[in-house]
Design a protein around this motif. Sequence first.
Motif, PDB file in Angstrom:
ATOM      1  N   HIS A   1       0.824  -1.207   0.000  1.00 18.63           N
ATOM      2  CA  HIS A   1       0.000   0.000   0.000  1.00 18.63           C
ATOM      3  C   HIS A   1       0.856   1.254   0.000  1.00 18.63           C
ATOM      4  O   HIS A   1       0.543   2.238  -0.687  1.00 18.63           O
ATOM      5  CB  HIS A   1      -0.937  -0.015   1.212  1.00 18.63           C
ATOM      6  N   ARG A   2       1.946   1.228   0.763  1.00 19.60           N
ATOM      7  CA  ARG A   2       2.833   2.395   0.759  1.00 19.60           C
ATOM      8  C   ARG A   2       3.440   2.616  -0.625  1.00 19.60           C
ATOM      9  O   ARG A   2       3.569   3.756  -1.091  1.00 19.60           O
ATOM     10  CB  ARG A   2       3.931   2.225   1.810  1.00 19.60           C
ATOM     11  N   ALA A   3       3.796   1.529  -1.284  1.00 18.69           N
ATOM     12  CA  ALA A   3       4.364   1.638  -2.626  1.00 18.69           C
ATOM     13  C   ALA A   3       3.340   2.213  -3.603  1.00 18.69           C
ATOM     14  O   ALA A   3       3.680   3.047  -4.451  1.00 18.69           O
ATOM     15  CB  ALA A   3       4.846   0.275  -3.102  1.00 18.69           C
ATOM     16  N   MET A   4       2.084   1.796  -3.474  1.00 18.74           N
ATOM     17  CA  MET A   4       1.060   2.294  -4.390  1.00 18.74           C
ATOM     18  C   MET A   4       0.765   3.765  -4.136  1.00 18.74           C
ATOM     19  O   MET A   4       0.560   4.537  -5.080  1.00 18.74           O
ATOM     20  CB  MET A   4      -0.215   1.468  -4.266  1.00 18.74           C
ATOM     21  N   GLU A   5       0.760   4.164  -2.884  1.00 24.33           N
ATOM     22  CA  GLU A   5       0.501   5.561  -2.569  1.00 24.33           C
ATOM     23  C   GLU A   5       1.629   6.468  -3.050  1.00 24.33           C
ATOM     24  O   GLU A   5       1.411   7.669  -3.281  1.00 24.33           O
ATOM     25  CB  GLU A   5       0.284   5.723  -1.059  1.00 24.33           C
ATOM     26  N   GLY A   6       2.823   5.913  -3.238  1.00 21.32           N
ATOM     27  CA  GLY A   6       3.930   6.700  -3.760  1.00 21.32           C
ATOM     28  C   GLY A   6       3.744   7.095  -5.208  1.00 21.32           C
ATOM     29  O   GLY A   6       4.400   8.024  -5.694  1.00 21.32           O
ATOM     30  N   ARG A   7       2.873   6.370  -5.933  1.00 17.31           N
ATOM     31  CA  ARG A   7       2.515   6.673  -7.321  1.00 17.31           C
ATOM     32  C   ARG A   7       3.727   6.700  -8.258  1.00 17.31           C
ATOM     33  O   ARG A   7       3.721   7.368  -9.284  1.00 17.31           O
ATOM     34  CB  ARG A   7       1.732   7.989  -7.413  1.00 17.31           C
ATOM     35  N   SER A   8       4.772   5.963  -7.889  1.00 17.73           N
ATOM     36  CA  SER A   8       5.953   5.899  -8.750  1.00 17.73           C
ATOM     37  C   SER A   8       6.088   4.537  -9.428  1.00 17.73           C
ATOM     38  O   SER A   8       6.966   4.344 -10.273  1.00 17.73           O
ATOM     39  CB  SER A   8       7.219   6.195  -7.949  1.00 17.73           C
ATOM     40  N   HIS A   9       5.209   3.577  -9.070  1.00 12.53           N
ATOM     41  CA  HIS A   9       5.336   2.226  -9.609  1.00 12.53           C
ATOM     42  C   HIS A   9       4.828   2.171 -11.044  1.00 12.53           C
ATOM     43  O   HIS A   9       4.114   3.060 -11.510  1.00 12.53           O
ATOM     44  CB  HIS A   9       4.544   1.235  -8.739  1.00 12.53           C
ATOM     45  N   ILE A  10       5.219   1.127 -11.725  1.00 12.80           N
ATOM     46  CA  ILE A  10       4.753   0.854 -13.085  1.00 12.80           C
ATOM     47  C   ILE A  10       4.029  -0.481 -13.069  1.00 12.80           C
ATOM     48  O   ILE A  10       4.495  -1.450 -12.474  1.00 12.80           O
ATOM     49  CB  ILE A  10       5.931   0.830 -14.072  1.00 12.80           C
ATOM     50  N   GLY A  11       2.871  -0.541 -13.717  1.00 10.41           N
ATOM     51  CA  GLY A  11       2.116  -1.791 -13.774  1.00 10.41           C
ATOM     52  C   GLY A  11       1.296  -2.013 -12.528  1.00 10.41           C
ATOM     53  O   GLY A  11       0.675  -1.095 -11.988  1.00 10.41           O
ATOM     54  N   LYS A  12       1.306  -3.256 -12.024  1.00 12.78           N
ATOM     55  CA  LYS A  12       0.462  -3.640 -10.905  1.00 12.78           C
ATOM     56  C   LYS A  12       1.282  -4.136  -9.729  1.00 12.78           C
ATOM     57  O   LYS A  12       2.387  -4.652  -9.884  1.00 12.78           O
ATOM     58  CB  LYS A  12      -0.499  -4.765 -11.330  1.00 12.78           C
ATOM     59  N   LEU A  13       0.699  -4.000  -8.527  1.00 11.45           N
ATOM     60  CA  LEU A  13       1.249  -4.555  -7.300  1.00 11.45           C
ATOM     61  C   LEU A  13       0.390  -5.747  -6.899  1.00 11.45           C
ATOM     62  O   LEU A  13      -0.839  -5.680  -6.952  1.00 11.45           O
ATOM     63  CB  LEU A  13       1.246  -3.510  -6.185  1.00 11.45           C
TER      64      LEU A  13
END
Length: 340
Positions: free
Chosen positions: A318-330
């Motif tokens: 969730h922290r990674a998704m909230e960072g909005r820097s990821h590509i694709g899906k978690l």
Amino acid sequence: MTSPNDLPATMRAVTIATPGGPDGLLPVDYPLPLPKAGEVLIRVGAAGVNGPDLAQRRGQYDPPPGASPLPGLEVAGIVVAQGENAAKHAIGARVMALTNGGGYAEYVAVPEGQVLPMPVGWRFTEAAALPETWFTITQTLVMRAGVEPGMSVLVHGASGGIGGAAIQIAGILGAKAIGVVSSREKAAYAKKLGAFATVDRSADIATEVLALTGGKGVDRIVDLIGGEMAAVNVEASARFGHIVLIATLDGGTAPVPLRQIMAKNLTLSGSTLRPQTSATKADIAARIAHDLLPALQSPDWIKPEIAVFPLEAAAEAHRAMEGRSHIGKLVLQTRFGAAE
């Protein structure tokens, strides 16, 4: 494979112990759900992480009546039990499913109409990245906005789960996507998925879109941003265009140029998937199965990029998704999925 006769009484699951930040997600031992009439029980190999999960964790998106209070709206795994009158998917079938909640767990009960066969050769972590985003885009862009061959589609958040699904589904149906992105790396990913062009979010989006479409504007827009982007979308739209509002990451209210909407004969529609009835979700699943899933069997199909976290590390995801820097899906992976 677990047989219906030796299912455990409890399972590992992630609960929302305290609404608010990611640390409120707590791995616990939880009672095993039992499939009701028309449902199947899935042993989860992996579960996707999506924006609505974050909203539920914050206390902003309650489950519909009768749904599991656990977060998690998409899974991939194996059918291990069937409720009464639920024989569509055989025991042992490898499936992916849109859940009504409860996906962050080792087992989840799902209405059988929301379950689809996994593409042959796919891993649980790959298949778990599809249902929530593909159901969302099929419901909105395909069934509601009626995307057709030859149309142009502007996709905001083009390197994320929803955006990637929109690009690929548009491509399957013969439309051409323009992705809105925030970095060169994300632009490359959007083009890898099939976008014919990208626009940087910091640019004058409407001006660039009009240039890419010979001054016409785009026929359809998938908007995850909201806020001030609403007016930009109106300017970038072609006559008789349709703007699909799926999320409001930058704000839930916005000034909208009403006269321009009237002059262009535009349609602006919004939708949420989770509160829809099981019958509606089954109709969406049938459309996916008939029109879209065959394309995923191609050896040339580009699967979404995924970042995999153990189920117990849901807070980190969730922290990674909230960072909005990821590509694709978690994706969260269970112990069963890790042994695949």
